[in-house]
Design an enzyme around this catalytic site. Structure first.
Site, PDB file in Angstrom:
ATOM      1  N   HIS A 134      34.848  54.026  36.911  1.00  0.00           N
ATOM      2  CA  HIS A 134      35.349  55.075  37.802  1.00  0.00           C
ATOM      3  C   HIS A 134      34.393  55.265  38.975  1.00  0.00           C
ATOM      4  O   HIS A 134      33.266  54.766  38.976  1.00  0.00           O
ATOM      5  CB  HIS A 134      35.502  56.404  37.055  1.00  0.00           C
ATOM      6  CG  HIS A 134      36.730  56.471  36.202  1.00  0.00           C
ATOM      7  ND1 HIS A 134      36.792  55.865  34.964  1.00  0.00           N
ATOM      8  CD2 HIS A 134      37.939  57.059  36.408  1.00  0.00           C
ATOM      9  CE1 HIS A 134      37.994  56.087  34.437  1.00  0.00           C
ATOM     10  NE2 HIS A 134      38.702  56.808  35.297  1.00  0.00           N
ATOM     11  N   LYS A 138      32.995  61.110  39.264  1.00  0.00           N
ATOM     12  CA  LYS A 138      33.424  61.433  37.894  1.00  0.00           C
ATOM     13  C   LYS A 138      32.178  61.567  37.036  1.00  0.00           C
ATOM     14  O   LYS A 138      31.468  60.594  36.803  1.00  0.00           O
ATOM     15  CB  LYS A 138      34.345  60.349  37.335  1.00  0.00           C
ATOM     16  CG  LYS A 138      34.875  60.664  35.938  1.00  0.00           C
ATOM     17  CD  LYS A 138      35.905  59.636  35.504  1.00  0.00           C
ATOM     18  CE  LYS A 138      36.403  59.921  34.093  1.00  0.00           C
ATOM     19  NZ  LYS A 138      37.063  61.241  33.978  1.00  0.00           N
TER      20      LYS A 138
END
Length: 243
Positions: A134, A138
């Site tokens: 990600h 995040k």
């Protein structure tokens, strides 16, 4: 009459897109766009919201979910960070309140299909690891999608994986483990959301990979969840149950 929806976390990248999508949909009316300084419970009461789409942060998603259910709205949770004990508690609360809700580790229909295909493959391949990546904003790891995938695989596979007598020369080199499945988390610029489920067998490997390259891929799943949640009387964990 349109269904009244609150978007919580409306100022984030996902929240902005969710507001735009729901506002342009004939079935929904976005009655409030909330951020961290707003009072979620009071907003539910003031607007008589039927659904709250939560797209906030891992450190507040559990409390938000409790607030939504206790104020009589139906939660559509797209925020990762909930652990199994919390999901179980929320499930019990929805049963008591007789309120439907959805916890969606991933709203992408392609990601859901990836998880379903991996579950099927696990009936034939017991050796498997998950690699998820990600963007660097995040802050929780592993992703909710990876955790849910591991749970689905563990429930479906017919024999345990091999126990390897190896020594990690660097702690954590083999990744984390969830339901006895190793998960490796990448956080890099240039990534949005990516997951590979890699199976191994004698003389072959099988890779099932999904890439999200634009947050718009999550919008059909949000619409689907909002359409289905009013007809539920329990909490559903995973969008695959609605397909």
């Amino acid at each position: 009459m349109r269904t009244r929806v609150i978007v919580n976390g409306a100022n984030g990248k996902m929240g902005i897109l969710a507001c735009e999508t729901l506002e342009n949909h004939e079935q929904f009316e976005v009655v409030a766009k909330l951020s961290r300084q707003d009072n979620l419970g009071q907003s539910i009461l003031d607007t008589k919201a039927q659904i709250v789409v939560d797209l906030t942060r891992a450190d507040c998603v559990y409390e938000n979910s409790l607030t939504i259910i206790n104020h009589g709205a139906r939660p559509v949770i797209g925020t990762s960070g909930l652990v199994e004990t919390q999901i179980n508690e929320l499930t019990k609360l929805c049963e008591i309140k007789q309120i439907g809700g959805i916890i969606a580790p991933n709203f992408s229909l392609g990601a859901i299909l990836m998880m379903m295909l991996a579950t099927k493959a696990s009936e034939y391949f017991s050796e498997v690891e998950i690699i998820e990546g990600h963007h660097q904003q995040k802050l929780d790891a592993p992703s909710g999608t990876a955790l849910k995938t591991a749970e689905m695989i563990a429930a479906a596979r017919k024999k345990p994986k091999n126990k390897l007598p190896l020594k990690e020369l660097t702690p954590g080199a083999r990744g984390g483990s969830h339901h006895d499945i190793n998960i490796h988390s990448l956080r890099l610029p240039g990534l949005l959301a990516r997951q590979e489920v890699l199976f191994g067998n004698i003389g072959e490997t099988l890779s099932i990979t999904h890439n999200s390259i634009d947050r718009r891929c999550f919008m059909p799943g949000i619409v689907l969840a909002c359409q289905k949640v009013l007809n539920l009387t329990n909490l559903v964990y995973g969008l695959e149950h609605l397909l």
